[in-house]
Scaffold this active site. Structure first.
Site, PDB file in Angstrom:
ATOM      1  N   LYS A  23       0.850  -1.204   0.000  1.00 32.20           N
ATOM      2  CA  LYS A  23       0.000   0.000   0.000  1.00 32.20           C
ATOM      3  C   LYS A  23       0.883   1.250   0.000  1.00 32.20           C
ATOM      4  CE  LYS A  23      -1.596   1.434   4.106  1.00 32.20           C
ATOM      5  NZ  LYS A  23      -1.217   2.808   4.502  1.00 32.20           N
ATOM      6  N   ASN A  24       1.917   1.252   0.830  1.00 30.80           N
ATOM      7  CA  ASN A  24       2.717   2.468   1.003  1.00 30.80           C
ATOM      8  C   ASN A  24       3.715   2.708  -0.121  1.00 30.80           C
ATOM      9  OD1 ASN A  24       1.225   2.936   3.239  1.00 30.80           O
ATOM     10  ND2 ASN A  24       2.822   2.405   4.711  1.00 30.80           N
ATOM     11  N   CYS A 117      -5.142   8.742   9.810  1.00 27.07           N
ATOM     12  CA  CYS A 117      -5.184   8.067  11.119  1.00 27.07           C
ATOM     13  C   CYS A 117      -5.107   9.108  12.239  1.00 27.07           C
ATOM     14  CB  CYS A 117      -3.958   7.167  11.266  1.00 27.07           C
ATOM     15  SG  CYS A 117      -4.038   5.732  10.247  1.00 27.07           S
ATOM     16  N   ARG A 122       0.415  14.698  12.885  1.00 28.33           N
ATOM     17  CA  ARG A 122       0.840  14.381  11.510  1.00 28.33           C
ATOM     18  C   ARG A 122       0.696  15.606  10.610  1.00 28.33           C
ATOM     19  NH1 ARG A 122      -1.479   8.846   9.678  1.00 28.33           N
ATOM     20  NH2 ARG A 122       0.490   8.737   8.567  1.00 28.33           N
ATOM     21  N   ASP A 306       5.095   0.718  12.171  1.00 29.91           N
ATOM     22  CA  ASP A 306       3.883   0.045  11.689  1.00 29.91           C
ATOM     23  C   ASP A 306       3.771  -1.390  12.171  1.00 29.91           C
ATOM     24  OD1 ASP A 306       3.764   1.677   8.425  1.00 29.91           O
ATOM     25  OD2 ASP A 306       3.306   2.344  10.456  1.00 29.91           O
ATOM     26  N   ARG A 399      -8.577  -0.288   5.445  1.00 26.58           N
ATOM     27  CA  ARG A 399      -7.815   0.725   4.701  1.00 26.58           C
ATOM     28  C   ARG A 399      -6.455   0.181   4.304  1.00 26.58           C
ATOM     29  NH1 ARG A 399      -6.799   5.882   7.931  1.00 26.58           N
ATOM     30  NH2 ARG A 399      -5.404   6.122   6.166  1.00 26.58           N
TER      31      ARG A 399
HETATM   32  C1  EPZ Z   1       4.394   6.991   6.294  1.00 29.73           C
HETATM   33  O1  EPZ Z   1       3.600   7.984   6.928  1.00 29.73           O
HETATM   34  C2  EPZ Z   1       3.500   5.762   6.218  1.00 29.73           C
HETATM   35  N1  EPZ Z   1       2.322   6.069   5.399  1.00 29.73           N
HETATM   36  C3  EPZ Z   1       3.070   5.359   7.632  1.00 29.73           C
HETATM   37  O2  EPZ Z   1       2.325   4.150   7.503  1.00 29.73           O
HETATM   38  C4  EPZ Z   1       4.327   5.068   8.454  1.00 29.73           C
HETATM   39  O3  EPZ Z   1       3.939   4.764   9.771  1.00 29.73           O
HETATM   40  C5  EPZ Z   1       5.239   6.306   8.460  1.00 29.73           C
HETATM   41  O4  EPZ Z   1       5.553   6.678   7.094  1.00 29.73           O
HETATM   42  C6  EPZ Z   1       6.540   6.075   9.203  1.00 29.73           C
HETATM   43  O5  EPZ Z   1       7.198   4.990   8.662  1.00 29.73           O
HETATM   44  C7  EPZ Z   1       2.444   6.014   4.047  1.00 29.73           C
HETATM   45  O6  EPZ Z   1       3.496   5.735   3.503  1.00 29.73           O
HETATM   46  C8  EPZ Z   1       1.194   6.322   3.267  1.00 29.73           C
HETATM   47  P1  EPZ Z   1       6.344  10.517   8.320  1.00 29.73           P
HETATM   48  P2  EPZ Z   1       4.075   9.530   6.909  1.00 29.73           P
HETATM   49  O7  EPZ Z   1       6.203  11.718   7.438  1.00 29.73           O
HETATM   50  O8  EPZ Z   1       4.717   9.839   5.612  1.00 29.73           O
HETATM   51  C9  EPZ Z   1       5.887  13.926  11.686  1.00 29.73           C
HETATM   52  C10 EPZ Z   1       0.465   2.758   7.814  1.00 29.73           C
HETATM   53  O9  EPZ Z   1       0.097   2.174   8.828  1.00 29.73           O
HETATM   54  N2  EPZ Z   1       5.774  14.903  10.585  1.00 29.73           N
HETATM   55  O10 EPZ Z   1       7.617   9.735   8.266  1.00 29.73           O
HETATM   56  O11 EPZ Z   1       2.942  10.346   7.358  1.00 29.73           O
HETATM   57  C11 EPZ Z   1       4.656  13.066  11.781  1.00 29.73           C
HETATM   58  O12 EPZ Z   1       3.685  13.739  12.567  1.00 29.73           O
HETATM   59  C12 EPZ Z   1       0.925   4.198   7.907  1.00 29.73           C
HETATM   60  O13 EPZ Z   1       0.528   2.249   6.667  1.00 29.73           O
HETATM   61  C13 EPZ Z   1       5.823  16.250  10.892  1.00 29.73           C
HETATM   62  O14 EPZ Z   1       5.944  16.638  12.045  1.00 29.73           O
HETATM   63  O15 EPZ Z   1       5.173   9.482   8.059  1.00 29.73           O
HETATM   64  C14 EPZ Z   1       5.157  11.813  12.434  1.00 29.73           C
HETATM   65  O16 EPZ Z   1       5.142  11.997  13.837  1.00 29.73           O
HETATM   66  C15 EPZ Z   1       0.704   4.747   9.295  1.00 29.73           C
HETATM   67  N3  EPZ Z   1       5.732  17.156   9.875  1.00 29.73           N
HETATM   68  C16 EPZ Z   1       6.606  11.705  11.958  1.00 29.73           C
HETATM   69  O17 EPZ Z   1       6.935  12.997  11.414  1.00 29.73           O
HETATM   70  C17 EPZ Z   1       5.609  16.772   8.561  1.00 29.73           C
HETATM   71  O18 EPZ Z   1       5.542  17.648   7.678  1.00 29.73           O
HETATM   72  C18 EPZ Z   1       6.820  10.643  10.876  1.00 29.73           C
HETATM   73  O19 EPZ Z   1       6.000  10.974   9.815  1.00 29.73           O
HETATM   74  C19 EPZ Z   1       5.546  15.395   8.276  1.00 29.73           C
HETATM   75  C20 EPZ Z   1       5.640  14.476   9.297  1.00 29.73           C
END
Ligand code: EPZ
Length: 427
Positions: A23-24, A117, A122, A306, A399
């Site tokens: 998915k990701n 979520c 986020r 995850d 999802r």
């Molecule tokens: C991706 O989410 C994945 N989703 C998530 O999988 C996964 O848990 C995550 O990466 C970490 O590996 C997809 O790929 C669609 P991040 P993403 O940007 O991109 C903070 C699942 O279960 N942050 O690495 O949203 C954020 O709040 C999902 O399949 C900011 O502060 O993850 C988080 O605490 C859940 N500002 C941390 O960084 C920003 O602009 C990591 O987020 C962006 C993120």
């Protein structure tokens, strides 16, 4: 509303299944098709709700999208809108991934603050910060964000944190920027490597994905292409734990073992053996006790956030006390409360959970928190628990997992989809 009923837990899973495409990996690749007006074919795309939302967004932009089984046909030649509808942004946070492609192709984007979520705020501040560095300007009003740029400029961008989505979004915008973009402190997930491979099939010039430095040389024109996405490493990890928590023997086809190294290391440390034969992994049965673990979630290649909820379910039955620290998301412990309703002994302090193993869990009526991996953790606990478990609010699970109930049934689980008033639902 749909639910899942596990009629009888404590039954060792036995059998083999094929792991679906990631998915990701699929979500950013579907967004990438907006970069060029053409006809794309993607394979091994899982049939699940987040993919359906991505399809709706592409159609709302003017694209044509058809999914036939696990292949998806995307025609982006008629795309003429730069606005992502509010209700679709609220459905799925990954819609933010259209920001890069829309700025890259049209120089404009209009989105509302994303939903998704509920595992923490986020935000998208790092995405916006990156594009501002590439000379885009943004205006925020009434919960909407409008961005524009006559031409994104390639720049050296140092991420405050190796954010997966931010790395992907900047790659997407940089693919058509003027000049070279270098992303430092980039996320290193395998899904980012898959996105690089897809973009390079489109004629982009990117290298370094999988390391913490990615170099993108912007191209004026790109082209359509065909691509098969990588297998879903989190689904694979989830099913390995389903075999472990039920003391069964589970064989998984279509897995890239290198993508699961941190997960496999923790499964081994917990006392289970996994046989690796090419792209097939087999979780082997054992009567040994489950060892308690210390888990700290980290960016890839560290232990994946995850997989944290699923491991918490397994640790509920360990012999001893485990410590689980969630270092990626601010609020990803909601599954603990529901596991406690099944007899688990868990104390959550901020981002840390102390899990005191118990001899057995008891089936219960539980509600999946609004996070797809939390729901999966409740399914694992129900498979191991004595008696019947009913899980409601499973749209979150749907999802992120393709046909979870069907695959668990194929492994011998006594599990079924039900409608909320408890009758069996014939899917
Ligand atoms: C991706 O989410 C994945 N989703 C998530 O999988 C996964 O848990 C995550 O990466 C970490 O590996 C997809 O790929 C669609 P991040 P993403 O940007 O991109 C903070 C699942 O279960 N942050 O690495 O949203 C954020 O709040 C999902 O399949 C900011 O502060 O993850 C988080 O605490 C859940 N500002 C941390 O960084 C920003 O602009 C990591 O987020 C962006 C993120």
């Amino acid at each position: 509303m749909e639910g899942i009923r596990i009629l009888k837990g404590e039954k060792p899973l036995q059998g083999e299944i094929k792991i679906s495409g990631s998915k990701n990996a699929a979500l950013p690749i579907m967004a990438a098709t907006v970069l060029h007006p053409g006809e794309f074919i993607l394979h091994d795309i899982p049939v699940l709700k987040d993919i359906a939302v991505m399809r709706e967004v592409l159609i709302s932009l003017g694209g044509r999208v058809e999914q036939r089984g696990n292949s998806i046909f995307i025609d982006t030649r008629q795309i003429d809108s730069i606005e992502i509808p509010d209700q679709l942004m609220r459905k799925m946070r990954a819609s933010i991934l259209f920001m890069g492609p829309l700025l890259g192709r049209f120089g404009k984007v209009r989105i509302s603050q994303p939903g998704g979520c509920s595992i923490g705020p986020r935000p998208i501040d790092w995405h916006i910060k990156g594009f501002k560095q590439m000379d885009a300007v943004f205006q925020e009003s009434h919960g909407f964000i409008a961005g524009k740029s006559s031409q994104l400029q390639g720049k050296e961008i140092h991420l405050d944190f190796p954010s997966v989505g931010t790395t992907e979004n900047i790659m997407l915008g940089a693919a058509r920027a003027q000049g070279v973009t270098v992303i430092r402190n980039a996320a290193r997930e395998p899904e980012i490597v898959d996105l690089q491979n897809f973009l390079n099939s489109m004629g982009a010039d990117i290298f370094g994905a999988g390391t913490d430095m990615i170099k993108i040389s912007g191209q004026k024109t790109l082209k359509a292409c065909e691509h098969t996405v990588i297998p879903d490493r989190i689904e694979a990890g989830t099913f390995l734990l389903a075999g472990a928590i039920t003391r069964g023997e589970v064989k998984l086809h279509n897995v890239i073992p290198e993508h699961l190294e941190a997960t496999l290391a923790k499964i081994d440390e917990a006392g289970f053996k996994v046989r690796v034969e090419g792209e097939t992994l087999t979780l082997l049965p054992t009567d040994e006790k489950i060892n308690p673990l210390e888990i700290k979630t980290q960016p890839y290649p560290g232990f994946p956030t995850d997989m944290q909820p699923q491991f918490m379910a397994l640790m509920a039955l360990a012999e001893g006390t485990s410590l689980i620290s969630e270092n990626i998301f601010e609020n990803r412990m909601k599954h603990a409360e529901e596991l406690k309703r099944m007899g688990a002994r868990i104390r959550v302090e901020g981002r840390t959970a102390i899990v005191q193993g118990v001899d057995r869990l008891f089936g219960a009526f539980v509600e999946s928190p609004p996070a797809l991996r939390a729901g999966a953790a409740l399914v694992l606990a129900g498979l191991a628990a004595e008696g019947e478990t009913v899980i409601t609010d499973i749209e979150h699970i749907q999802r992120g997992y393709e046909d979870l109930v069907g695959k668990m049934k194929a492994l011998g689980a006594e599990i079924e989809l039900i409608s909320v008033n408890g009758e069996e639902k014939n899917d």
